[in-house]
Design a protein around this motif. Structure first.
Motif, PDB file in Angstrom:
ATOM      1  N   SER A  87      50.815  12.223 -37.401  1.00 41.62           N
ATOM      2  CA  SER A  87      49.911  11.955 -38.439  1.00 41.62           C
ATOM      3  C   SER A  87      49.639  12.920 -39.257  1.00 41.62           C
ATOM      4  N   SER A 219      46.466   6.925 -42.064  1.00 43.12           N
ATOM      5  CA  SER A 219      47.316   7.766 -41.482  1.00 43.12           C
ATOM      6  C   SER A 219      46.415   8.805 -40.693  1.00 43.12           C
ATOM      7  N   ASN A 221      44.452   8.431 -38.361  1.00 42.48           N
ATOM      8  CA  ASN A 221      44.496   8.033 -36.985  1.00 42.48           C
ATOM      9  C   ASN A 221      45.361   9.054 -36.342  1.00 42.48           C
ATOM     10  N   GLU A 224      48.455   7.679 -34.404  1.00 40.74           N
ATOM     11  CA  GLU A 224      49.589   6.842 -34.931  1.00 40.74           C
ATOM     12  C   GLU A 224      50.542   7.767 -35.365  1.00 40.74           C
ATOM     13  N   GLN A 225      51.759   7.623 -34.892  1.00 43.26           N
ATOM     14  CA  GLN A 225      52.991   8.526 -35.146  1.00 43.26           C
ATOM     15  C   GLN A 225      53.589   7.797 -36.234  1.00 43.26           C
ATOM     16  N   LYS A 226      54.084   8.351 -37.258  1.00 44.08           N
ATOM     17  CA  LYS A 226      54.879   8.043 -38.394  1.00 44.08           C
ATOM     18  C   LYS A 226      56.307   7.768 -38.074  1.00 44.08           C
TER      19      LYS A 226
END
Length: 226
Positions: A87, A219, A221, A224-226
């Motif tokens: 993130s 993003s 967060n 949360e992985q992109k």
């Protein structure tokens, strides 16, 4: 120092799994070998490897051989899997700590303009790139975060003063942070090369002011992985 001893040092560096300091290298020999002689050999080896696919570099914890950036596109074919994306919160937090250390979590939040999740700090600590080095003498005595020698090693830097000045702060924070988290020395080197201009002057880390002006988005967060 004769060619045999130079070959011993070269072999040790090529086979070592971790960087070797000058003190480590002196232990290779029974006879007394001065640090001056060791450093002279290291300089010679750097010159001899200038036209090869690997280079001898001096980093925070010692000396090591590593592949050159020009070899990256070929070596990547051996490991096609890409590292996970993290993130924006993790990447910017890492960059802020690197350039403003020692810094408290509250100061990081003030710079970013949003709260920093405990999970963000845990990810960076688990990776071995940041640690608490003390506590600020203020209400609550918050922990002071700083980067580690592992962080410097992974960016092929000898010390904090080797960090480049960031011109375009917000994008650079994200790019440098991701390069480090990807644990790819070549990638990190390439990223730094792209964001630092030829006229950039390296200054003391405690004199650098970073301001993150981008507004928070989903993003942020940390889970949360992109």
């Amino acid at each position: 120092m004769d060619d045999h001893n130079k070959r011993v040092i070269e072999t040790a560096l090529l086979c070592a799994q971790e960087p070797l300091s000058v003190a480590d290298l002196t232990r290779l020999f029974v006879e007394d070998v001065s640090t001056t002689e060791i450093k002279s050999v290291l300089d010679t080896l750097q010159t001899e490897w200038q036209d090869k696919g690997m280079e001898l570099v001096h980093i925070a914890t010692g000396w090591r051989f590593q592949s050159r950036l020009s070899m990256r596109e070929y070596l990547d074919r051996l490991t096609p899997e890409k590292p996970p994306k993290y993130s924006r919160a993790v990447m910017e937090t890492l960059a802020i700590i690197a350039y403003r250390q020692p810094v408290t979590r509250g100061e990081i939040e003030e710079i970013r303009g949003v709260a920093v999740s405990s999970n963000v700090m845990k990810q960076l600590e688990d990776r071995g790139w940041v640690e608490v080095i003390g506590h600020k003498e203020t209400i609550g005595r918050p922990g002071l975060y700083a980067t580690t020698k592992q962080f410097l090693d992974d960016l092929s830097l000898t010390n904090l003063q080797s960090l480049p000045m960031l011109e375009d702060v917000a994008p650079a924070a994200e790019e440098v942070g991701q390069a480090v988290i990807d644990f790819n020395v070549d990638s990190a080197t390439e990223t730094i090369a792209e964001i630092v201009t030829e006229e950039t002057t390296i200054e003391m880390v405690d004199e650098i002011t970073i301001e993150i002006t981008e507004e928070s988005d989903p993003s942020d967060n940390p889970d949360e992985q992109k």
